[in-house]
Design a protein around this motif. Structure first.
Motif, mmCIF file in Angstrom:
data_model
loop_
_atom_site.group_PDB
_atom_site.id
_atom_site.type_symbol
_atom_site.label_atom_id
_atom_site.label_comp_id
_atom_site.label_asym_id
_atom_site.label_seq_id
_atom_site.Cartn_x
_atom_site.Cartn_y
_atom_site.Cartn_z
ATOM 1 N N THR A 1 21.816 27.714 79.809
ATOM 2 C CA THR A 1 20.894 28.780 80.227
ATOM 3 C C THR A 1 19.442 28.369 80.006
ATOM 4 O O THR A 1 18.593 28.557 80.884
ATOM 5 C CB THR A 1 21.203 30.083 79.467
ATOM 6 N N HIS A 2 19.148 27.788 78.844
ATOM 7 C CA HIS A 2 17.770 27.359 78.562
ATOM 8 C C HIS A 2 17.326 26.262 79.533
ATOM 9 O O HIS A 2 16.187 26.278 80.005
ATOM 10 C CB HIS A 2 17.634 26.888 77.115
ATOM 11 N N LEU A 3 18.224 25.341 79.827
ATOM 12 C CA LEU A 3 17.886 24.279 80.775
ATOM 13 C C LEU A 3 17.677 24.843 82.172
ATOM 14 O O LEU A 3 16.753 24.420 82.881
ATOM 15 C CB LEU A 3 18.981 23.213 80.780
ATOM 16 N N THR A 4 18.490 25.790 82.570
ATOM 17 C CA THR A 4 18.321 26.420 83.885
ATOM 18 C C THR A 4 16.948 27.074 83.975
ATOM 19 O O THR A 4 16.230 26.903 84.976
ATOM 20 C CB THR A 4 19.436 27.454 84.144
ATOM 21 N N GLU A 5 16.574 27.794 82.943
ATOM 22 C CA GLU A 5 15.254 28.440 82.937
ATOM 23 C C GLU A 5 14.131 27.407 83.008
ATOM 24 O O GLU A 5 13.150 27.592 83.735
ATOM 25 C CB GLU A 5 15.102 29.303 81.692
ATOM 26 N N ARG A 6 14.273 26.304 82.262
ATOM 27 C CA ARG A 6 13.240 25.257 82.277
ATOM 28 C C ARG A 6 13.157 24.603 83.645
ATOM 29 O O ARG A 6 12.077 24.309 84.141
ATOM 30 C CB ARG A 6 13.540 24.228 81.192
ATOM 31 N N MET A 7 14.298 24.383 84.279
ATOM 32 C CA MET A 7 14.281 23.792 85.615
ATOM 33 C C MET A 7 13.698 24.754 86.646
ATOM 34 O O MET A 7 13.046 24.323 87.607
ATOM 35 C CB MET A 7 15.688 23.339 86.021
ATOM 36 N N LEU A 8 13.912 26.046 86.464
ATOM 37 C CA LEU A 8 13.277 27.014 87.368
ATOM 38 C C LEU A 8 11.759 26.938 87.233
ATOM 39 O O LEU A 8 11.037 27.018 88.234
ATOM 40 C CB LEU A 8 13.791 28.425 87.092
ATOM 41 N N LEU A 9 11.273 26.754 86.014
ATOM 42 C CA LEU A 9 9.831 26.565 85.816
ATOM 43 C C LEU A 9 9.368 25.245 86.430
ATOM 44 O O LEU A 9 8.278 25.166 87.010
ATOM 45 C CB LEU A 9 9.482 26.613 84.329
ATOM 46 N N HIS A 10 10.180 24.219 86.287
ATOM 47 C CA HIS A 10 9.850 22.899 86.839
ATOM 48 C C HIS A 10 9.705 22.967 88.369
ATOM 49 O O HIS A 10 8.881 22.258 88.946
ATOM 50 C CB HIS A 10 10.942 21.891 86.449
ATOM 51 N N THR A 11 10.497 23.804 89.004
ATOM 52 C CA THR A 11 10.465 23.919 90.465
ATOM 53 C C THR A 11 9.686 25.152 90.936
ATOM 54 O O THR A 11 9.812 25.539 92.106
ATOM 55 C CB THR A 11 11.904 23.973 91.035
ATOM 56 N N ALA A 12 8.900 25.741 90.054
ATOM 57 C CA ALA A 12 8.148 26.964 90.398
ATOM 58 C C ALA A 12 7.386 26.775 91.708
ATOM 59 O O ALA A 12 6.739 25.747 91.927
ATOM 60 C CB ALA A 12 7.187 27.325 89.270
ATOM 61 N N GLY A 13 7.502 27.753 92.591
ATOM 62 C CA GLY A 13 6.828 27.710 93.878
ATOM 63 C C GLY A 13 7.588 26.924 94.935
ATOM 64 O O GLY A 13 7.114 26.777 96.057
#
Length: 174
Positions: free
Chosen positions: A5-17
């Motif tokens: 879950t934490h990695l998914t959230e971090r990857m969502l931030l990594h791909t923001a926009g």
């Protein structure tokens, strides 16, 4: 701690926009999770597979910036170090990080008799790429025969793309 879950959230931030990239890694993760479960991976291999599925394209932005291309070879060059950094920052178990980095660095590299985590990651990525790229039936069949080796991955590909059952027996002969 729920690492996935934490990695998914971090990857969502990594791909923001960039919703296309976010949806891509989420779909690859979902298929990798499903195939890994159905193929009976042990808990450690399943964890490594799911972690790698989430970060498999982490090098795509660096590839574009440094090489002017998002081609797989450049993603494989740029991704491992970025994946390692992210996983260390999130406190992932140190024993899984090198294997995840290796998978990120080879997720476009096919060879016969791949380890199950590598094979499943490639199949999950192919399922998503074939759909996202709008591949023609002939191209899908070619990828099916050349790449798909797991029983459940072959089944998913046949079901998703409406391939005839005969496609499976032809692939199994290889």
């Amino acid at each position: 701690m729920d690492y996935i879950t934490h990695l998914t959230e971090r990857m969502l931030l990594h791909t923001a926009g960039d919703p296309k990239r976010a949806q891509h890694f989420l779909k690859v993760h979902a298929f990798a999770h499903l195939i890994g479960q159905k193929e009976g991976l042990c808990a450690e291999d399943q964890f490594i597979l799911e972690t790698a599925a989430l970060v498999h394209d982490i090098g795509i932005y660096a590839a574009q910036e440094r090489h002017g291309s998002t081609a797989g070879i450049y993603q494989e060059m740029e991704g491992p170090a970025l994946a390692e950094t992210m996983l260390y920052d999130l406190g992932f178990p140190e024993k899984v990080i090198p294997r995840v980095a290796e998978l990120v660095g080879r997720h476009h590299t096919f060879a016969p008799n791949l380890p199950p985590d590598h094979q499943i990651l490639m199949e999950a990525d192919a399922l998503v790429n074939l759909y996202e790229d709008g591949a023609a039936k002939e191209q899908i069949l070619g990828v099916y025969h050349a790449l798909f080796r797991t029983k459940y991955g072959r089944s998913l590909c046949r079901i998703m793309f409406g391939l005839p059952i005969e496609a499976d027996s032809a692939s199994a002969e290889k």
